[in-house]
Scaffold this active site. Structure first.
Site, PDB file in Angstrom:
ATOM      1  CG  HIS A  97       4.589 -19.023  -8.815  1.00  0.00           C
ATOM      2  ND1 HIS A  97       4.032 -20.220  -9.203  1.00  0.00           N
ATOM      3  CD2 HIS A  97       3.542 -18.179  -8.580  1.00  0.00           C
ATOM      4  CE1 HIS A  97       2.711 -20.114  -9.212  1.00  0.00           C
ATOM      5  NE2 HIS A  97       2.388 -18.884  -8.829  1.00  0.00           N
ATOM      6  CG  LEU A  98       7.161 -18.163  -2.730  1.00  0.00           C
ATOM      7  CD1 LEU A  98       8.446 -18.731  -3.318  1.00  0.00           C
ATOM      8  CD2 LEU A  98       7.361 -17.888  -1.237  1.00  0.00           C
TER       9      LEU A  98
END
Length: 343
Positions: A183-184
């Site tokens: 994830h970012l």
């Protein structure tokens, strides 16, 4: 992850000209409208662990222009971080991951024409307005290691926003990532950061790889799009080396000026700066302090967990904390030498 709206985009949706005018009511793109309205609706329906309103903020005196914010609730109410033992730790389906979230936390699916989708979900413990998580192909259960799709999506979301305050970042395992599921982070910060215009020198011409001159030193890539394949491959070639050597790292993506040796004082922010900071790894359970040194702190945005540290912080004390997490000079020199040989 359940049914939700799909935000489809092409190169034509990228915003080419962005200016840091300092005005609150900047023009908003289709992406900004979708994210801001969806996020606000989720906040109003009580899906967050706490209600985030305007944060108490001060700019620390000094040349770095650090943005300090008081966010006590994030420090006390966020989900307990997972125990991390390696930058290359495998995905563990028994641990929390983004396939286990409440389906109502999903904002929309982000999809480039004929390409794979990325889920955009709220961060239930937000650090700023619009704080969301970009999760590429969550059903594939990738560990927290950057992929071509993740980097490309990060750059493209910045280009989709007309707001120069929209930022994207990534924490590797050992770099204060809380969840081992790729994830970012994305969020809005309505303050200019020095990192947007700080000077840089070219170190690897074949990759258009620069090094930041100012503290904290890191590697810099720059692009104005829309042809992103070369810069994405260059970024991944660097982060792959870091992963192979078990070196933790943080990324920060923001609108910014083209790299040059002198600071750029113009208000133009038409391109995207991608900064990669190799850093000392923090394995085991997270340590608690005034703030964790991760993607936003390295960029100059400091969310404090308690009022005492927030009010007493100075540029000098902040730099002392950050310095403890940076690679020693000798290791940095060895890494640069290795990069010049293998990239």
């Amino acid at each position: 992850m359940g049914d939700c709206s799909i935000f489809t985009y092409t190169d034509n949706d990228f915003i080419g000209k962005v200016c840091c005018s300092g005005q609150q009511n900047r023009g908003r793109s289709r992406f900004d409208i979708a994210l801001r309205s969806g996020w606000t609706e989720k906040r109003n329906t009580g899906l967050f662990r706490y209600r985030l309103d305007e944060l108490e903020t001060r700019i620390l005196p000094g040349s770095r222009g650090y943005i300090a914010q008081l966010n006590i609730m994030r420090g006390t109410e966020r989900r307990k971080p997972q125990e991390i033992l390696s930058v290359r730790q495998n995905f563990d389906p028994k641990q929390f991951n983004f396939n286990k979230i409440n389906p109502k936390e999903l904002l929309f699916e982000l999809k480039r024409e004929s390409e794979r989708k990325c889920s955009v979900i709220i961060n239930v413990s937000p650090l700023e307005f619009g704080h969301c998580l970009l999760v590429p192909e969550p059903e594939k259960c990738f560990p927290q290691v950057l992929t071509h799709l993740a980097v490309q999506t990060g750059i493209e979301t910045v280009l989709l926003s007309a707001d120069p305050g929209f930022r994207v970042g990534f924490n590797s395992l050992g770099g204060f990532a809380s969840v081992n599921h790729l994830h970012l982070h994305g969020y809005y910060l309505n303050h200019r950061l020095k990192i947007e215009s700080s000077p840089a020198k070219l170190v690897l011409p074949n990759l258009n790889l620069y090094e930041l001159v100012d503290f904290p030193s890191g590697f810099l890539f720059y692009t104005q799009g829309p042809n992103l394949d070369l810069v994405v491959k260059a970024i991944c070639s660097l982060t792959d080396v870091l992963v192979d050597h078990n070196i933790a790292h943080n990324l920060f993506l923001t609108r910014g000026c083209p790299p040059q040796m002198e600071p750029d004082t113009s208000s133009s922010r038409n391109g995207v700066r991608v900064i990669v900071w190799p850093r000392l790894s923090c394995f085991g359970a997270k340590e608690e302090s005034a703030f964790n040194v991760a993607l936003c702190e390295l960029a100059g945005h400091l969310p404090f967990k308690n009022r005492q540290d927030y009010e007493s912080a100075t540029e000098e004390t902040v730099q002392d904390i950050i310095q403890k997490y940076l690679l020693p000079q000798e290791e940095t020199a060895q890494l640069k030498e290795h990069l010049m040989k293998c990239l």
